[in-house]
Design a protein around this motif. Structure first.
Motif, PDB file in Angstrom:
ATOM      1  N   PRO A 266      -8.007   7.029  -5.340  1.00  0.00           N
ATOM      2  CA  PRO A 266      -8.814   5.799  -5.244  1.00  0.00           C
ATOM      3  C   PRO A 266      -8.656   4.775  -4.471  1.00  0.00           C
ATOM      4  O   PRO A 266      -9.632   4.210  -3.725  1.00  0.00           O
ATOM      5  N   GLU A 267      -7.414   4.331  -4.142  1.00  0.00           N
ATOM      6  CA  GLU A 267      -6.875   3.261  -3.289  1.00  0.00           C
ATOM      7  C   GLU A 267      -7.404   3.866  -1.748  1.00  0.00           C
ATOM      8  O   GLU A 267      -7.811   2.921  -0.843  1.00  0.00           O
ATOM      9  N   LEU A 268      -7.007   4.921  -1.239  1.00  0.00           N
ATOM     10  CA  LEU A 268      -7.170   5.550  -0.120  1.00  0.00           C
ATOM     11  C   LEU A 268      -8.791   5.757   0.126  1.00  0.00           C
ATOM     12  O   LEU A 268      -9.411   5.379   1.440  1.00  0.00           O
ATOM     13  N   ARG A 269      -9.521   5.981  -0.740  1.00  0.00           N
ATOM     14  CA  ARG A 269     -11.034   5.779  -0.556  1.00  0.00           C
ATOM     15  C   ARG A 269     -11.784   4.413  -0.411  1.00  0.00           C
ATOM     16  O   ARG A 269     -12.569   4.387   0.547  1.00  0.00           O
ATOM     17  N   THR A 331       1.977  11.271   7.471  1.00  0.00           N
ATOM     18  CA  THR A 331       1.118  11.210   8.878  1.00  0.00           C
ATOM     19  C   THR A 331      -0.309  10.744   8.477  1.00  0.00           C
ATOM     20  O   THR A 331      -0.729   9.831   9.336  1.00  0.00           O
ATOM     21  N   PHE A 332      -1.118  11.362   7.635  1.00  0.00           N
ATOM     22  CA  PHE A 332      -2.340  10.781   7.294  1.00  0.00           C
ATOM     23  C   PHE A 332      -2.381   9.391   6.741  1.00  0.00           C
ATOM     24  O   PHE A 332      -3.354   8.687   7.629  1.00  0.00           O
ATOM     25  N   PHE A 333      -1.636   9.048   6.017  1.00  0.00           N
ATOM     26  CA  PHE A 333      -1.628   7.652   5.579  1.00  0.00           C
ATOM     27  C   PHE A 333      -1.222   6.402   6.602  1.00  0.00           C
ATOM     28  O   PHE A 333      -1.776   5.478   6.770  1.00  0.00           O
ATOM     29  N   HIS A 334      -0.244   6.887   7.474  1.00  0.00           N
ATOM     30  CA  HIS A 334       0.034   5.949   8.403  1.00  0.00           C
ATOM     31  C   HIS A 334      -1.005   5.843   9.750  1.00  0.00           C
ATOM     32  O   HIS A 334      -1.121   4.857   9.963  1.00  0.00           O
TER      33      HIS A 334
END
Length: 355
Positions: A266-269, A331-334
């Motif tokens: 939810p946070e990433l979206r 990697t994706f989050f960064h």
């Protein structure tokens, strides 16, 4: 949609009409001034007339500077040239060969080669060598000036308008690509086409060349906010630099277990949605407009996402991931967080015009 004469008349037809106007203008001016070889003004108007204002300015500058170089060289040769056909042949060979050999460095030397030949032939039997050279320069300057005048005042085709349209479309495409990548990542790291970004990247690289031509040529006659255009162009490059590792993170890691569910989905979206909205704003027609809500929302979501990740790490939630999965996630989050940070910096730079 607003209907204008420009929208009704095809661009090539408009270009033909503009060329005709430039030719007639050059013809009238040279006849008013009583110039001997008015044909050079007419020919120069045709050559200098280009589809865009930037191309017309660039062509005009090359033609005028090349004419000055060729005329000066031709007048210099005429002052020391002995009489006779043999010497004239040698002068034509030396002058044209010298200028043509330099054309590899700039197109202006092609015009210089043509001018030196014209000056030598026209001034061979003329006592006023200096007048011949000055006359050719004036005629060509009138032709170029006519083309530039018509290019600017009649249906001007500006590169900056095309650049802004391209940037707007590319920022929309960037947000679409981001949405696809985030959706695939949250869908248990579903692999994507490894070449999906290549057409978008290729289009974006052309922005730099166009921006340089706008700043170098069109800014001579039109006033632009170059800082905004520069930030838009560079920020799109930064966005691409973040999308690439996101795509690699989806495709370059093995998922023998079929991927994993992201607890922070939810946070990433929400963060991705805020980034997409910011991308579309930066690519729009008013990127310098005040956007306090957009900045505040994106800043808050970056902070919320980081705190959520810190909490999950302290609770040991990341321990369930394998090493490959952890590398894939971080990697994706960064990259996602880096994209958000770069967009905030771009907005701040546009608002404050900071270097």
């Amino acid at each position: 949609m607003r209907v204008t004469l420009s929208s009704l008349v095809p661009s090539q037809v408009r270009h033909g009409l503009k060329t005709g106007f430039a030719v007639v203008l050059a013809y009238i001016v040279t006849h008013i001034l009583g110039l001997e070889m008015w044909q050079w003004a007419v020919v120069s108007a045709v050559v200098a007339m280009q589809l865009t204002v930037a191309d017309a300015i660039q062509s005009g500058v090359h033609r005028i500077t090349g004419t000055i170089i060729g005329a000066a060289l031709g007048m210099g040769i005429l002052t020391v040239l002995p009489g006779g056909d043999i010497w004239m042949g040698a002068a034509l060979w030396i002058g044209s060969a010298l200028c043509a050999s330099l054309s590899q460095y700039s197109p202006r030397y092609t015009m210089a080669a043509l001018t030196v030949v014209v000056v030598l032939l026209a001034g061979a039997d003329n006592a006023d060598k200096f007048g011949v050279g000055v006359g050719r320069m004036l005629e060509i300057a009138i032709g170029v000036g006519s083309a530039l005048f018509v290019s600017v005042v009649l249906w001007p085709v500006r590169l900056v308008d095309g650049l802004r349209r391209d940037l707007a479309a590319q920022y929309v495409q960037c947000s679409i690509n981001l949405n696809e990548l985030v959706t695939a990542f949250l869908d248990r790291q579903r692999a994507m086409d490894f070449h999906m970004l290549e057409p978008f990247v290729e289009q974006a690289w052309h922005n730099h060349e166009t921006f340089l031509r706008v700043r170098k040529h069109e800014s001579l006659v039109f006033a632009y906010d170059h800082e905004v255009l520069k930030v838009q162009t560079r920020t799109l490059d930064r966005a691409i630099s973040h999308l690439k590792p996101m795509l690699e993170a989806l495709n370059d890691y093995e998922n023998p277990t079929g991927g994993f569910d992201v607890i922070m989905a939810p946070e990433l979206r929400r963060l991705a949605d805020a980034i997409m909205a910011t991308l579309r704003h930066l690519g729009g027609s008013t990127p310098a407009a005040p956007v306090p809500d957009l900045v505040r929302t994106l800043t808050e979501l970056v902070d919320i996402t980081e705190k959520r990740l810190d909490t999950l790490r302290k609770e040991g939630a990341t321990n369930r991931l394998t090493l490959h999965q952890m590398l894939q996630f971080y990697t994706f989050f960064h990259s996602l967080r880096g994209l958000a940070t770069d967009l905030l910096f771009a907005l701040d730079k546009i608002q404050n015009r900071r270097k």
